[in-house]
Design an enzyme around this catalytic site. Structure first.
Site, PDB file in Angstrom:
ATOM      1  N   HIS A 153       0.648  -1.171   0.219  1.00 60.35           N
ATOM      2  CA  HIS A 153      -0.054   0.076  -0.066  1.00 60.35           C
ATOM      3  C   HIS A 153       1.090   1.606  -0.070  1.00 60.35           C
ATOM      4  O   HIS A 153       1.738   1.203   0.460  1.00 60.35           O
ATOM      5  CB  HIS A 153      -0.687  -0.160   1.342  1.00 60.35           C
ATOM      6  CG  HIS A 153      -1.431  -0.731   1.329  1.00 60.35           C
ATOM      7  ND1 HIS A 153      -3.498  -1.168   0.947  1.00 60.35           N
ATOM      8  CD2 HIS A 153      -1.444  -2.405   1.778  1.00 60.35           C
ATOM      9  CE1 HIS A 153      -3.884  -1.849   0.801  1.00 60.35           C
ATOM     10  NE2 HIS A 153      -3.001  -3.130   1.749  1.00 60.35           N
ATOM     11  N   ASP A 183      -0.196   4.452   0.708  1.00 59.96           N
ATOM     12  CA  ASP A 183      -0.434   4.879   2.452  1.00 59.96           C
ATOM     13  C   ASP A 183       0.391   4.587   3.941  1.00 59.96           C
ATOM     14  O   ASP A 183       0.593   5.209   4.400  1.00 59.96           O
ATOM     15  CB  ASP A 183      -1.411   5.776   2.409  1.00 59.96           C
ATOM     16  CG  ASP A 183      -2.578   4.503   2.355  1.00 59.96           C
ATOM     17  OD1 ASP A 183      -2.400   3.294   1.428  1.00 59.96           O
ATOM     18  OD2 ASP A 183      -3.556   4.981   2.467  1.00 59.96           O
ATOM     19  N   GLU A 206      -8.369 -12.222   5.992  1.00 55.52           N
ATOM     20  CA  GLU A 206      -7.335 -11.632   6.263  1.00 55.52           C
ATOM     21  C   GLU A 206      -7.118 -11.529   7.841  1.00 55.52           C
ATOM     22  O   GLU A 206      -6.859 -12.125   8.845  1.00 55.52           O
ATOM     23  CB  GLU A 206      -6.655 -10.165   6.036  1.00 55.52           C
ATOM     24  CG  GLU A 206      -5.734  -9.477   7.661  1.00 55.52           C
ATOM     25  CD  GLU A 206      -5.428  -7.934   6.393  1.00 55.52           C
ATOM     26  OE1 GLU A 206      -6.449  -7.565   5.845  1.00 55.52           O
ATOM     27  OE2 GLU A 206      -3.995  -7.307   6.804  1.00 55.52           O
ATOM     28  N   GLY A 243      -9.500  -2.648   3.619  1.00 56.06           N
ATOM     29  CA  GLY A 243      -9.708  -2.267   4.975  1.00 56.06           C
ATOM     30  C   GLY A 243     -10.647  -2.874   5.916  1.00 56.06           C
ATOM     31  O   GLY A 243     -10.276  -3.763   5.555  1.00 56.06           O
ATOM     32  N   ASP A 295       3.326  -5.740   2.137  1.00 57.17           N
ATOM     33  CA  ASP A 295       1.847  -5.007   2.910  1.00 57.17           C
ATOM     34  C   ASP A 295       1.922  -3.221   2.977  1.00 57.17           C
ATOM     35  O   ASP A 295       1.541  -2.313   2.498  1.00 57.17           O
ATOM     36  CB  ASP A 295       0.505  -5.448   4.094  1.00 57.17           C
ATOM     37  CG  ASP A 295      -0.006  -5.688   4.207  1.00 57.17           C
ATOM     38  OD1 ASP A 295      -0.800  -5.026   2.758  1.00 57.17           O
ATOM     39  OD2 ASP A 295      -1.130  -5.823   4.885  1.00 57.17           O
TER      40      ASP A 295
HETATM   41  O1  LIG Z   1      -3.392  -5.204   5.865  1.00 55.52           O
HETATM   42  C1  LIG Z   1      -4.637  -4.324   5.382  1.00 55.52           C
HETATM   43  N1  LIG Z   1      -5.872  -4.995   5.020  1.00 55.52           N
HETATM   44  C2  LIG Z   1      -6.660  -4.544   4.678  1.00 55.52           C
HETATM   45  N2  LIG Z   1      -6.632  -3.138   4.553  1.00 55.52           N
HETATM   46  C3  LIG Z   1      -5.760  -2.909   4.475  1.00 55.52           C
HETATM   47  C4  LIG Z   1      -4.259  -3.514   4.548  1.00 55.52           C
HETATM   48  N3  LIG Z   1      -3.282  -2.582   4.682  1.00 55.52           N
HETATM   49  C5  LIG Z   1      -3.772  -1.518   4.599  1.00 55.52           C
HETATM   50  N4  LIG Z   1      -4.971  -1.339   3.969  1.00 55.52           N
HETATM   51  C6  LIG Z   1      -6.072  -0.091   3.617  1.00 55.52           C
HETATM   52  C7  LIG Z   1      -5.805   1.088   4.280  1.00 55.52           C
HETATM   53  C8  LIG Z   1      -5.190   1.986   3.931  1.00 55.52           C
HETATM   54  O2  LIG Z   1      -5.720   3.772   4.103  1.00 55.52           O
HETATM   55  C9  LIG Z   1      -5.847   1.789   2.154  1.00 55.52           C
HETATM   56  C10 LIG Z   1      -5.363   1.909   1.238  1.00 55.52           C
HETATM   57  O3  LIG Z   1      -4.303   1.850   0.200  1.00 55.52           O
HETATM   58  O4  LIG Z   1      -5.678   0.430   2.140  1.00 55.52           O
HETATM   59 ZN   LIG Z   2      -3.249  -4.953   2.929  1.00 60.12          ZN
END
Ligand SMILES: O=c1[nH]cnc2c1ncn2[C@H]1C[C@H](O)[C@@H](CO)O1
Ligand SMILES: [Zn+2]
Length: 331
Positions: free
Chosen positions: A14, A16, A200, A170, A278
């Site tokens: 990701h 961000d 997850e 999310g 991740d």
């Molecule tokens: O590991 C994750 N699982 C689900 N959502 C996630 C994970 N890591 C980051 N995110 C979300 C938070 C970020 O703001 C968004 C977009 O990159 O994706």
């Molecule tokens: Zn992720």
């Protein structure tokens, strides 16, 4: 083993969650945004999710600070460039980065401006370094759904020019997939490939649904197929790529520790597993660290490593030409 020099592929990272702490300080100062500290170590500490995280929700709170400085085109472009630069310097040869366009509109940027900025930063890095990449557009499952089609439409002109796929991210609730069927169908119609965060934090049934209802070709994490034979069998039969992210899975309590991660068992049973970061900053990791930790913990040989690398090539949403290039690094 020289882990740094191994050629690597990261299919799940990701944007961000992978911002350099110094860049947060620089951009906050440039944009007159107040941040809790000017000290790089304090900013880094605020961004890293602690081992004491209770769950995924607590992990996701670490994204507020980076997102505060990712609201201008210049800031987004810089962060995209720097992430690809950091990855290239540790021999990542192919990199799929994802982000949520809906999270970058606080100052009024359009989806086209947002997506154009990440792609521009990536192309600038591709021109300077031996790395190829693509972007994946993530929709936040907890957000209102009224602008999902706008995100898909805005990304469509970039398809196969820097954008390749659609994702749901999310917090993960049981049964989330059914609500997203029409949106994912729309993305497929436009030409997006599909990967979905599932299994997850949630139950294995979410993985089954992501494949059967949403036509996911890959699954983000997917580790909870261990408790769901139907999902496990579907992943195996349909050769669905599992994007495992070991350090992140420990932080979010998806597994208690690395030795309990099912990735080795999946690999030995012939499931297509890949190793990914991740979130480089939030999970305080790199591809080199993830590869080292996994190879050491599970006593993987160089041959095992390249088998997993080849699975990543096969599962990548890249062109045949890029895949051929990636295969040239296999020894
Ligand atoms: O590991 C994750 N699982 C689900 N959502 C996630 C994970 N890591 C980051 N995110 C979300 C938070 C970020 O703001 C968004 C977009 O990159 O994706
Ligand atoms: Zn992720």
């Amino acid at each position: 083993m020289n882990y740094l020099s191994l050629p690597k592929i990261d299919l799940h990272c990701h944007l961000d969650g992978s911002v350099r702490p110094q860049t947060i300080i620089d951009l906050a100062n440039e944009q007159s945004i107040s941040i809790p500290s000017q000290d790089i170590n304090e900013i880094r500490a605020l961004m890293i999710a602690p081992e004491t995280c209770q769950n995924l929700e607590e992990y996701l709170m670490r994204f507020d600070l980076p997102l505060s400085v990712m609201q201008t085109q210049a800031g987004i472009e810089r962060i995209s460039f720097e992430l690809f630069e950091d990855a290239a310097k540790e021999n990542v040869k192919y990199f799929e980065v994802r982000f949520g366009p809906q999270l970058h509109q606080l100052l009024g940027l359009s989806f086209d401006q947002i997506i154009g900025s990440v792609v521009k930063g990536m192309h600038r890095a591709e021109a300077m370094y031996d790395i190829k990449g693509n972007y994946i557009l993530s929709i936040l499952r907890t957000f209102p759904k009224d602008n999902i089609r706008d995100v898909i439409d805005a990304g469509a002109p970039y398809l196969n020019k820097g954008v390749v796929a659609f994702d749901l991210a999310g917090a993960e609730l049981p049964g989330f997939c059914s609500e997203f069927i029409p949106y994912v169908a729309y993305a497929i119609e436009k030409g997006y490939r599909i990967t979905i965060h599932a299994g997850e934090q949630g139950v294995g049934q979410n993985v089954f649904d992501a494949i059967s209802m949403l036509k996911a070709e890959r699954v983000g994490h997917g580790i909870h197929i261990t408790g769901h034979q139907g999902a496990y069998d579907l992943v195996k039969q349909q050769n669905i790529g599992l994007e495992t992210c070991p350090s992140s899975n420990i932080q979010t309590k998806a597994v208690d520790n690395l030795s309990e991660h099912p990735l080795k068992a999946f690999y030995e049973d012939g499931l297509p597993i890949t190793i990914n970061t991740d979130n480089r900053t939030v999970s305080n990791t790199t591809m080199t660290d993830e590869v080292r930790k996994v190879m050491q913990e599970f006593s993987l040989s160089r041959e095992d490593y390249f088998n997993i690398y080849k699975i990543s090539v096969e599962q990548a949403f890249a062109s045949d030409e890029v895949k051929q290039h990636l295969m040239s690094f296999v020894d």
